[in-house]
Design a protein around this motif. Structure first.
Motif, mmCIF file in Angstrom:
data_model
loop_
_atom_site.group_PDB
_atom_site.id
_atom_site.type_symbol
_atom_site.label_atom_id
_atom_site.label_comp_id
_atom_site.label_asym_id
_atom_site.label_seq_id
_atom_site.Cartn_x
_atom_site.Cartn_y
_atom_site.Cartn_z
ATOM 1 N N TYR B 174 0.836 -1.207 0.000
ATOM 2 C CA TYR B 174 0.000 0.000 0.000
ATOM 3 C C TYR B 174 0.876 1.263 0.000
ATOM 4 C CZ TYR B 174 -3.337 3.502 1.634
ATOM 5 O OH TYR B 174 -4.108 4.628 1.757
ATOM 6 N N ALA B 175 1.921 1.256 0.834
ATOM 7 C CA ALA B 175 2.817 2.420 0.890
ATOM 8 C C ALA B 175 3.552 2.597 -0.428
ATOM 9 C CB ALA B 175 3.817 2.254 2.029
ATOM 10 N N GLN B 176 3.947 1.477 -1.019
ATOM 11 C CA GLN B 176 4.650 1.549 -2.306
ATOM 12 C C GLN B 176 3.733 2.116 -3.372
ATOM 13 O OE1 GLN B 176 4.003 -0.655 -5.091
ATOM 14 N NE2 GLN B 176 5.651 0.276 -6.289
ATOM 15 N N TRP B 177 2.456 1.699 -3.347
ATOM 16 C CA TRP B 177 1.502 2.204 -4.338
ATOM 17 C C TRP B 177 1.238 3.689 -4.129
ATOM 18 C CZ3 TRP B 177 -3.684 3.794 -3.255
ATOM 19 C CH2 TRP B 177 -4.421 4.106 -4.395
ATOM 20 N N LEU B 178 1.102 4.122 -2.872
ATOM 21 C CA LEU B 178 0.861 5.547 -2.598
ATOM 22 C C LEU B 178 2.024 6.410 -3.081
ATOM 23 C CD1 LEU B 178 -0.730 6.045 0.927
ATOM 24 C CD2 LEU B 178 -1.739 6.476 -1.284
ATOM 25 N N SER B 179 3.250 5.862 -3.050
ATOM 26 C CA SER B 179 4.387 6.676 -3.487
ATOM 27 C C SER B 179 4.775 6.387 -4.927
ATOM 28 C CB SER B 179 5.568 6.491 -2.537
ATOM 29 O OG SER B 179 5.567 5.222 -1.963
ATOM 30 N N THR B 180 3.798 5.992 -5.744
ATOM 31 C CA THR B 180 4.055 5.795 -7.161
ATOM 32 C C THR B 180 4.535 7.108 -7.789
ATOM 33 O OG1 THR B 180 2.257 4.213 -7.201
ATOM 34 C CG2 THR B 180 3.069 4.981 -9.336
ATOM 35 N N GLY B 181 5.697 7.082 -8.394
ATOM 36 C CA GLY B 181 6.193 8.284 -9.062
ATOM 37 C C GLY B 181 7.127 9.114 -8.210
ATOM 38 N N VAL B 182 7.314 8.769 -6.945
ATOM 39 C CA VAL B 182 8.261 9.496 -6.105
ATOM 40 C C VAL B 182 9.632 8.854 -6.256
ATOM 41 C CG1 VAL B 182 8.825 10.239 -3.776
ATOM 42 C CG2 VAL B 182 6.449 10.005 -4.446
ATOM 43 N N PRO B 183 10.662 9.624 -6.627
ATOM 44 C CA PRO B 183 12.001 9.034 -6.762
ATOM 45 C C PRO B 183 12.521 8.564 -5.402
ATOM 46 C CG PRO B 183 11.896 11.235 -7.732
ATOM 47 C CD PRO B 183 10.644 11.042 -6.956
ATOM 48 N N MET B 184 13.232 7.434 -5.408
ATOM 49 C CA MET B 184 13.729 6.882 -4.144
ATOM 50 C C MET B 184 14.705 7.856 -3.484
ATOM 51 S SD MET B 184 12.136 4.142 -3.902
ATOM 52 C CE MET B 184 12.887 3.146 -2.625
ATOM 53 N N GLY B 185 14.635 7.945 -2.166
ATOM 54 C CA GLY B 185 15.578 8.760 -1.408
ATOM 55 C C GLY B 185 15.330 10.250 -1.498
ATOM 56 N N THR B 186 14.140 10.656 -2.002
ATOM 57 C CA THR B 186 13.858 12.085 -2.130
ATOM 58 C C THR B 186 13.166 12.604 -0.874
ATOM 59 O OG1 THR B 186 13.348 11.536 -4.398
ATOM 60 C CG2 THR B 186 12.915 13.793 -3.711
ATOM 61 N N ILE B 187 13.618 13.761 -0.389
ATOM 62 C CA ILE B 187 12.927 14.401 0.725
ATOM 63 C C ILE B 187 11.803 15.237 0.142
ATOM 64 C CG2 ILE B 187 13.151 16.061 2.582
ATOM 65 C CD1 ILE B 187 15.977 15.071 2.998
ATOM 66 N N MET B 188 10.559 14.780 0.352
ATOM 67 C CA MET B 188 9.407 15.438 -0.267
ATOM 68 C C MET B 188 8.905 16.579 0.620
ATOM 69 S SD MET B 188 8.849 13.627 -2.984
ATOM 70 C CE MET B 188 7.166 13.928 -3.499
ATOM 71 N N ALA B 189 8.289 17.606 -0.009
ATOM 72 C CA ALA B 189 7.638 18.664 0.763
ATOM 73 C C ALA B 189 6.447 18.057 1.490
ATOM 74 C CB ALA B 189 7.173 19.768 -0.170
ATOM 75 N N GLY B 190 6.288 18.356 2.764
ATOM 76 C CA GLY B 190 5.185 17.798 3.539
ATOM 77 C C GLY B 190 5.513 16.479 4.180
ATOM 78 N N ARG B 191 6.776 16.071 4.083
ATOM 79 C CA ARG B 191 7.180 14.809 4.687
ATOM 80 C C ARG B 191 7.186 14.954 6.216
ATOM 81 N NH1 ARG B 191 12.271 13.222 6.479
ATOM 82 N NH2 ARG B 191 12.496 10.962 6.583
ATOM 83 N N GLY B 192 6.812 13.896 6.926
ATOM 84 C CA GLY B 192 6.814 13.940 8.383
ATOM 85 C C GLY B 192 5.809 14.939 8.917
#
Lengths: 280, 309
Positions: B174-192
């Motif tokens: 489920y987590a992998q599907w939700l992050s479809t399109g996010v490059p690995m190891g990227t610090i996303m805006a709104g993280r945490g």
């Protein structure tokens, strides 16, 4: 680093200081409550009075709802014979709603709208216990709700009438008749109802109005089983400023973010839900 | 003789010390006239509106600022889709789908709001691409699955499912599907959660007042949450008490809790409280009773000073 360690030691101290007091308090409450309940139960007759009071209120409320009184029209004329509402005109259902909620809405409808530009007197929230709140007072609206049809009627109702009507309608059973809708509309409505719009900070409907839209407690009314037109009307009123009587202004903040399509989709979704409320 | 003198001296010292300490502890309020500031100042008797002197910076949300995960309705029929739906069910209805591993009344989505999608509420699409990562708490590089185990152990106050269990697998998908399109190891805006800047030492007394005004109508005066009247489970999650997260959970850290509260509470009006107010509420929460830290055991939890999760 130094800051953090100081914070921790302070918390530890506070916790140790208050932990024991809390335990002592809880035990005291339990013993006092036990003693009181044992002492009072035989005197009060196990709450028969409250029950008969409610029944009398329901009977009086039923009479008022069916016959009206003087210039007060009968409630059933608009809200349906069993309080189920009127879909076509967007008159809300009242059957099975929370009694305190109905009472608050009628009081708010009866309240005079202040002219524009006047600062509203705040409602004191138990200031005797927290006097220091005066220094940074948060102002709560006393609850304003305006409707061209309902406000004049609500102004004629006495406090007792309002109490009786609320008791009567909250005791009625209700079964929703789901309204068919296009599946794309339902899908979008469901997406908004279950997930909201996280990227805009808009919470899901279910997070307050309960998982099936059945409503929860005195603050959160049901959405399922309400006419779609009524839901859209109310959100419009929040956006226009005709309704401002929600807890902490939560719905006001939510309504401001809804587009016209959102309102229609989510109203259709909730009109499509089935719901059974058992009467009391 | 010296022995007796020493004993007498010690006794006198203890008695004198106790008397001095008792005297220092007593505040001489009886001698001084008691002035209640509210009563003596007539102007303070009427509640009146004051302008806020500490303005909170509310971030304006720009379209495209935060990542938008894929929609559940867009899933086509496949075994992958089934696994994603199972993972979503476990995430949202943890009490039904993962009951055997949960020891309290919370769901995953009690903190990871809106099915793990909401920015600043620890969204799954912000976390999944960062793993495996080093974690201070376990002092090693851990995988996403091991992180999930910690959630079950601390925040859900239950047992950690094994890494090959159905629950861990489905949640990871489920987590992998939700992050479809996010490059690995990227610090996303709104993280945490949101960032917190402390300007003063938080006061638990102010925290209690803020709790009463902003939080109590949903989470209850006693913080024990609100249960459904017609079925099991919580409508509003408990913040304290036996059905809440334990003392090892991240939410038991005052700063973590405050950064969640600031960005998400009251629900629908985020960023209502400023940083200091959020910290004050969380100190108030920190002081409540909750299940003990499973790493320390019951005895040490009761008799040692409380540490943050």
């Amino acid at each position: 680093m130094e800051d953090k360690s100081m914070l921790i030691s302070r918390h530890a101290w506070l916790f140790m200081k208050y932990q024991n007091r809390n335990f002592a308090k809880q035990f005291t409450y339990i013993f006092v409550l036990l003693g009181l309940s044992v002492g009072i139960l035989p005197i009060s007759g196990c709450g028969k009075h409250a029950d008969s009071d409610t029944r009398a209120a329901v009977a009086a409320g039923k009479l008022l709802a069916e016959k009206g009184h003087g210039t007060i029209p009968a409630c059933i004329a608009c809200h349906g014979n069993n309080g189920e509402g009127l879909d076509a005109a967007g008159y809300p259902r009242l059957a099975g709603l929370n009694a305190t909620y109905i009472e608050k809405q009628l009081n708010d409808l009866a309240r005079e709208l202040p002219p524009a530009g006047v600062v509203i007197e705040s409602v004191a929230k138990d200031y005797s216990k927290t006097p220091r709140i005066y220094s940074d007072l948060t102002v709560f609206s006393p609850g304003l709700r305006h409707d061209d049809v309902m406000s004049p009627i609500a102004k004629q109702l006495s406090k007792t009438d309002i109490h009786n009507i609320a008791a009567y309608y909250s005791s009625l059973p209700f079964q929703a008749k789901p309204v068919a809708a296009d599946y794309e509309v339902l899908e979008r409505g469901q997406d908004l109802a279950l997930r909201g719009k996280p990227e805009y900070g808009l919470p899901a409907c279910i997070s307050c109005h309960a998982p099936n839209g059945e409503g929860f407690g005195t603050d959160f009314p049901p959405l399922a089983g309400q006419p779609a037109a009524y839901i859209v009307n109310q959100i419009n009123k929040w956006q226009r400023g005709d309704r401002d009587n929600d807890n902490l202004g939560l719905m006001h903040a939510v309504a401001d973010q809804l587009t016209d399509a959102d309102k229609l989709n989510v109203a259709a979704y909730y009109a499509n839900r089935s719901l059974i409320v058992n009467g009391k | 003789m010296h022995k007796y003198l020493l004993g007498a001296g010690a006794l006198f010292g203890i008695a004198f010390g106790t008397w001095v300490a008792a005297d220092a502890n007593t505040d001489n309020t009886d001698d001084l006239p008691t002035l209640d500031s509210i009563q003596t100042r007539a102007s303070m008797q009427q509640p009146k509106l004051t302008l806020p002197n500490e303005l909170t910076v509310v971030p304006v949300i720009k379209p495209g600022e935060y990542f938008v995960p894929p929609k559940l309705e867009d899933l086509t029929e496949s075994k992958y889709a089934d696994e994603v739906r199972l993972g979503r069910n476990i995430f949202v209805h943890t009490q039904e789908y993962a009951k055997r591993y949960v020891g309290n009344g919370l769901n995953c989505s009690s903190c990871h709001l809106q099915e793990g999608r909401k920015p600043h509420a620890a969204p799954l699409w912000g976390a999944y691409p960062m793993y495996p990562m080093y974690r201070d708490k376990s002092r090693q590089v851990i995988t996403f699955q091991e992180r999930l185990q910690d959630c079950f152990r601390f925040s859900l106050n239950g047992m950690a499912p094994t890494l090959d269990s159905r629950e861990i697998e489905a949640l990871t998908v489920y987590a992998q599907w939700l992050s479809t399109g996010v490059p690995m190891g990227t610090i996303m805006a709104g993280r945490g959660f949101a960032r917190i800047d402390k300007t003063e030492d938080p006061s638990p007394f102010n925290g209690a007042i803020i709790y009463k005004n902003y939080c109590a109508s949903c989470h209850g005066d006693d913080m024990y949450g609100k249960k459904f009247t017609d079925r099991d489970g919580y409508m509003f999650p408990p913040l304290a008490g036996p059905d809440s997260y334990n003392k090892g959970a991240g939410m038991h850290k005052v700063k973590t809790c405050a950064s969640f509260v600031k960005a998400n509470m009251p629900l629908g009006k985020p960023f209502t409280l400023n940083d200091d107010q959020a910290l004050e509420v969380c100190v108030h929460m920190f002081m409540q009773d909750r299940p003990w830290d499973p790493r320390k055991g019951m005895f040490m939890s009761i008799f040692m000073p409380v540490t943050e999760g």
